[in-house]
Scaffold this motif. Structure first.
Motif, PDB file in Angstrom:
ATOM      1  N   MET A  25       0.848  -1.192   0.000  1.00 58.83           N
ATOM      2  CA  MET A  25       0.000   0.000   0.000  1.00 58.83           C
ATOM      3  C   MET A  25       0.883   1.241   0.000  1.00 58.83           C
ATOM      4  N   LYS A  26       0.428   2.263  -0.677  1.00 62.29           N
ATOM      5  CA  LYS A  26       1.128   3.544  -0.652  1.00 62.29           C
ATOM      6  C   LYS A  26       0.570   4.369   0.502  1.00 62.29           C
ATOM      7  N   TRP A  27       1.462   5.024   1.235  1.00 67.94           N
ATOM      8  CA  TRP A  27       1.042   5.842   2.373  1.00 67.94           C
ATOM      9  C   TRP A  27       0.054   6.919   1.933  1.00 67.94           C
ATOM     10  N   GLU A  28       0.269   7.477   0.747  1.00 68.87           N
ATOM     11  CA  GLU A  28      -0.625   8.511   0.223  1.00 68.87           C
ATOM     12  C   GLU A  28      -2.044   7.975   0.057  1.00 68.87           C
ATOM     13  N   ASP A  29      -2.165   6.715  -0.353  1.00 66.76           N
ATOM     14  CA  ASP A  29      -3.496   6.116  -0.515  1.00 66.76           C
ATOM     15  C   ASP A  29      -4.193   5.947   0.840  1.00 66.76           C
ATOM     16  N   ILE A  30      -3.418   5.643   1.859  1.00 67.25           N
ATOM     17  CA  ILE A  30      -3.996   5.512   3.201  1.00 67.25           C
ATOM     18  C   ILE A  30      -4.465   6.879   3.693  1.00 67.25           C
ATOM     19  N   GLU A  31      -3.673   7.909   3.443  1.00 68.25           N
ATOM     20  CA  GLU A  31      -4.082   9.266   3.828  1.00 68.25           C
ATOM     21  C   GLU A  31      -5.342   9.688   3.085  1.00 68.25           C
ATOM     22  N   LEU A  32      -5.441   9.338   1.806  1.00 64.01           N
ATOM     23  CA  LEU A  32      -6.654   9.651   1.040  1.00 64.01           C
ATOM     24  C   LEU A  32      -7.867   8.922   1.618  1.00 64.01           C
ATOM     25  N   GLU A  33      -7.680   7.689   1.999  1.00 65.25           N
ATOM     26  CA  GLU A  33      -8.780   6.922   2.605  1.00 65.25           C
ATOM     27  C   GLU A  33      -9.189   7.528   3.944  1.00 65.25           C
ATOM     28  N   ALA A  34      -8.206   7.978   4.722  1.00 63.35           N
ATOM     29  CA  ALA A  34      -8.514   8.631   5.996  1.00 63.35           C
ATOM     30  C   ALA A  34      -9.307   9.917   5.761  1.00 63.35           C
ATOM     31  N   THR A  35      -8.927  10.667   4.747  1.00 61.28           N
ATOM     32  CA  THR A  35      -9.646  11.897   4.419  1.00 61.28           C
ATOM     33  C   THR A  35     -11.070  11.581   3.973  1.00 61.28           C
ATOM     34  N   ARG A  36     -11.218  10.550   3.143  1.00 63.04           N
ATOM     35  CA  ARG A  36     -12.555  10.144   2.685  1.00 63.04           C
ATOM     36  C   ARG A  36     -13.435   9.760   3.874  1.00 63.04           C
ATOM     37  N   LYS A  37     -12.904   8.973   4.780  1.00 54.34           N
ATOM     38  CA  LYS A  37     -13.692   8.546   5.936  1.00 54.34           C
ATOM     39  C   LYS A  37     -14.029   9.718   6.838  1.00 54.34           C
ATOM     40  N   ARG A  38     -13.082  10.636   6.986  1.00 54.79           N
ATOM     41  CA  ARG A  38     -13.348  11.828   7.812  1.00 54.79           C
ATOM     42  C   ARG A  38     -14.458  12.662   7.194  1.00 54.79           C
ATOM     43  N   THR A  39     -14.452  12.783   5.884  1.00 58.65           N
ATOM     44  CA  THR A  39     -15.493  13.537   5.184  1.00 58.65           C
ATOM     45  C   THR A  39     -16.852  12.873   5.347  1.00 58.65           C
ATOM     46  N   GLU A  40     -16.895  11.553   5.218  1.00 57.94           N
ATOM     47  CA  GLU A  40     -18.160  10.812   5.311  1.00 57.94           C
ATOM     48  C   GLU A  40     -18.672  10.652   6.735  1.00 57.94           C
ATOM     49  N   ARG A  41     -17.779  10.409   7.683  1.00 61.40           N
ATOM     50  CA  ARG A  41     -18.189  10.038   9.042  1.00 61.40           C
ATOM     51  C   ARG A  41     -17.728  11.004  10.115  1.00 61.40           C
ATOM     52  N   GLY A  42     -16.860  11.938   9.733  1.00 62.67           N
ATOM     53  CA  GLY A  42     -16.335  12.892  10.698  1.00 62.67           C
ATOM     54  C   GLY A  42     -15.065  12.383  11.344  1.00 62.67           C
ATOM     55  N   GLY A  43     -14.517  13.241  12.186  1.00 66.07           N
ATOM     56  CA  GLY A  43     -13.315  12.874  12.939  1.00 66.07           C
ATOM     57  C   GLY A  43     -13.699  12.653  14.395  1.00 66.07           C
ATOM     58  N   PHE A  44     -12.870  13.116  15.280  1.00 67.83           N
ATOM     59  CA  PHE A  44     -13.120  12.987  16.713  1.00 67.83           C
ATOM     60  C   PHE A  44     -13.051  14.342  17.400  1.00 67.83           C
ATOM     61  N   ASP A  45     -13.193  15.383  16.603  1.00 65.36           N
ATOM     62  CA  ASP A  45     -13.045  16.747  17.109  1.00 65.36           C
ATOM     63  C   ASP A  45     -14.073  17.119  18.169  1.00 65.36           C
ATOM     64  N   ARG A  46     -15.279  16.587  18.045  1.00 65.96           N
ATOM     65  CA  ARG A  46     -16.347  16.979  18.974  1.00 65.96           C
ATOM     66  C   ARG A  46     -16.375  16.131  20.236  1.00 65.96           C
ATOM     67  N   ARG A  47     -15.459  15.185  20.355  1.00 64.41           N
ATOM     68  CA  ARG A  47     -15.293  14.368  21.566  1.00 64.41           C
ATOM     69  C   ARG A  47     -16.559  13.614  21.977  1.00 64.41           C
ATOM     70  N   ILE A  48     -17.310  13.124  21.011  1.00 61.60           N
ATOM     71  CA  ILE A  48     -18.588  12.450  21.268  1.00 61.60           C
ATOM     72  C   ILE A  48     -18.317  11.042  21.788  1.00 61.60           C
ATOM     73  N   PHE A  49     -18.950  10.710  22.917  1.00 65.27           N
ATOM     74  CA  PHE A  49     -18.830   9.389  23.538  1.00 65.27           C
ATOM     75  C   PHE A  49     -20.214   8.746  23.484  1.00 65.27           C
ATOM     76  N   LEU A  50     -20.395   7.707  22.679  1.00 64.45           N
ATOM     77  CA  LEU A  50     -21.687   7.030  22.531  1.00 64.45           C
ATOM     78  C   LEU A  50     -21.897   6.087  23.712  1.00 64.45           C
ATOM     79  N   GLU A  51     -22.918   6.369  24.519  1.00 62.78           N
ATOM     80  CA  GLU A  51     -23.190   5.533  25.697  1.00 62.78           C
ATOM     81  C   GLU A  51     -24.055   4.344  25.379  1.00 62.78           C
ATOM     82  N   HIS A  52     -25.125   4.538  24.648  1.00 59.97           N
ATOM     83  CA  HIS A  52     -25.974   3.420  24.252  1.00 59.97           C
ATOM     84  C   HIS A  52     -26.942   3.877  23.163  1.00 59.97           C
ATOM     85  N   VAL A  53     -27.614   2.910  22.569  1.00 58.49           N
ATOM     86  CA  VAL A  53     -28.640   3.178  21.566  1.00 58.49           C
ATOM     87  C   VAL A  53     -29.853   2.352  21.939  1.00 58.49           C
TER      88      VAL A  53
END
Length: 106
Positions: A77-105
């Protein structure tokens, strides 16, 4: 006194051990074993990062990063491809900036 480690180590560790007066016993892993050992090493380093005091966290995270890079390379794997995948996932699902802790559903 013999101490068993049975784990993947950085390339210069056997030389460091020998320079300290001990005799390391090593072997070179085949590709499949190397890939498996890297996955185990990733867990080891992540656990060390989890328990590291704040003043040692950067060093432990550097170890995690080194293992991630080696693991990616071992899987062609190319490191650049992993970074692109991380960016894609961050765009789709967000990061951890808001510090959200899921307790239950319900």
């Amino acid at each position: 006194m013999r101490v068993a480690y049975n784990k993947l180590v950085r390339d210069q560790i056997p030389d460091i051990i020998a320079a300290a007066g001990s005799r390391p016993s090593t072997r070179v892993l085949d590709h499949a074993s190397y890939q498996g050992a890297l996955r185990s090493k990733l867990l080891e380093e992540a656990q060390e990062a989890e328990t590291a005091p704040d003043d040692q966290l950067a060093s432990e995270l550097a170890d995690v990063l080194e293992v991630l890079r080696a693991l990616a390379q071992a899987h062609d794997m190319k490191w650049e491809d992993i970074e692109l995948e991380a960016t894609r996932k961050r765009t789709e699902r967000g990061g951890f900036d808001r510090r959200i802790f899921l307790e239950h559903v319900d």
